[in-house]
Design a protein around this motif. Structure first.
Motif, short mmCIF file in Angstrom:
data_model
loop_
_atom_site.label_atom_id
_atom_site.label_comp_id
_atom_site.label_asym_id
_atom_site.label_seq_id
_atom_site.Cartn_x
_atom_site.Cartn_y
_atom_site.Cartn_z
N MET A 1 0.51 -1.03 0.51
CA MET A 1 0.30 -0.03 -0.19
C MET A 1 0.57 1.19 0.63
SD MET A 1 -3.78 0.89 2.00
CE MET A 1 -3.94 2.52 3.32
N SER A 2 0.30 1.79 -0.88
CA SER A 2 0.94 3.34 -1.00
C SER A 2 1.56 4.82 0.30
CB SER A 2 0.99 3.92 -2.18
OG SER A 2 1.13 5.90 -1.90
N ASP A 3 2.24 4.83 0.69
CA ASP A 3 2.13 5.61 1.57
C ASP A 3 1.68 7.07 1.27
OD1 ASP A 3 2.06 6.55 4.08
OD2 ASP A 3 4.11 7.03 3.99
N THR A 4 1.12 7.98 0.23
CA THR A 4 1.47 8.44 -0.20
C THR A 4 -0.08 8.91 -0.67
OG1 THR A 4 1.45 8.61 -2.71
CG2 THR A 4 3.56 9.57 -1.03
N ARG A 5 -0.59 10.10 -0.94
CA ARG A 5 -2.41 10.55 -0.98
C ARG A 5 -2.43 11.16 -1.88
NH1 ARG A 5 -6.21 10.33 4.61
NH2 ARG A 5 -4.01 9.64 5.82
N ASP A 6 -3.41 11.45 -2.86
CA ASP A 6 -3.76 11.82 -3.93
C ASP A 6 -4.50 13.56 -3.21
OD1 ASP A 6 -2.82 10.77 -5.78
OD2 ASP A 6 -4.67 9.96 -6.61
N PHE A 7 -4.81 14.44 -3.47
CA PHE A 7 -5.50 15.59 -3.54
C PHE A 7 -6.58 15.71 -3.15
CE2 PHE A 7 -6.92 20.36 -3.47
CZ PHE A 7 -6.29 20.66 -2.93
N LEU A 8 -8.14 15.63 -2.36
CA LEU A 8 -8.87 15.84 -1.97
C LEU A 8 -9.70 17.11 -2.46
CD1 LEU A 8 -10.21 12.56 -0.37
CD2 LEU A 8 -10.07 12.44 -3.08
N PRO A 9 -9.92 18.15 -3.32
CA PRO A 9 -10.51 19.34 -3.32
C PRO A 9 -11.25 19.29 -2.81
CG PRO A 9 -11.35 18.21 -5.56
CD PRO A 9 -10.04 17.10 -4.79
N ALA A 10 -11.47 20.75 -2.26
CA ALA A 10 -13.40 20.67 -0.82
C ALA A 10 -13.90 21.79 -1.70
CB ALA A 10 -12.96 20.59 -0.05
N ARG A 11 -15.32 21.71 -1.30
CA ARG A 11 -16.29 22.67 -1.96
C ARG A 11 -16.26 23.90 -1.59
NH1 ARG A 11 -19.96 18.27 -4.85
NH2 ARG A 11 -19.58 17.68 -1.50
#
Length: 177
Positions: A1-11
């Motif tokens: 499992m990768s230790d990095t996450r993608d950015f999730l934009p908030a509204r």
């Protein structure tokens, strides 16, 4: 499992509370819009309202009810004068207050403005699965709140924890039978 996450934009919706500002001279609202869009979030709505508790609470409730808004940032009306009613309007709609936000904001402010930080009543809470933050009306305070707290807590990649990763669970009590 990768230790990095993608950015999730908030509204994110931005509310400026002022008896005298218009969009053209709303520097604090502009700071928040620039910061949130620069970070990759989406500006969901932007309004300016007078310092009227019921009007502010009604706008907050409308945004809480809107499934297209995840976060509300308000600026202005957090001081001690008679017209400063934003904190009361926020607390009228909170289901849960995020008590430590005001404390952390005070710590950040103390480094910049010393004991004058005691005059701010910045606060935050959650209602209907939406985060609500009441920030002071100065551009500097908005920069400090965003740069030192919100930019990190509204970034899914921030560790050890952040507001975005628990967002899907904010209204889980409403789904239980």
């Amino acid at each position: 499992m990768s230790d990095t996450r993608d950015f999730l934009p908030a509204r994110i919706a931005v509310l400026t509370v002022s008896d005298s500002r218009a969009l053209a001279d709303d520097r604090s609202g502009a700071v928040l819009v620039d910061r949130l869009t620069g970070a990759g979030h989406q500006l969901a709505d932007r309004r300016i309202l007078r310092d009227e508790r019921e009007e502010i609470a009604a706008q907050l409730r409308a945004w809480i009810a809107d499934p297209e808004i995840d976060v509300v940032l308000s600026t202005g009306g957090t001081g001690l004068t008679g017209r400063d009613v934003t904190v009361e309007a926020h607390r009228d709609v909170y289901e849960k207050e995020i008590d430590a936000f005001g404390t952390v904001f005070t710590i950040v402010s103390m480094k910049k403005i010393g004991t004058s930080a005691v005059q701010s009543r910045a606060c935050a809470g959650v209602a209907g699965g939406t985060y609500l933050f009441a920030l002071p009306g100065s551009p500097g305070a908005c920069k400090d709140a965003w740069d030192e707290i919100l930019a990190l807590q509204l970034d899914y990649r921030h560790k050890p924890c952040n507001f975005i990763e628990i967002m899907p669970r904010l209204d889980e009590h409403l789904r239980r039978k």
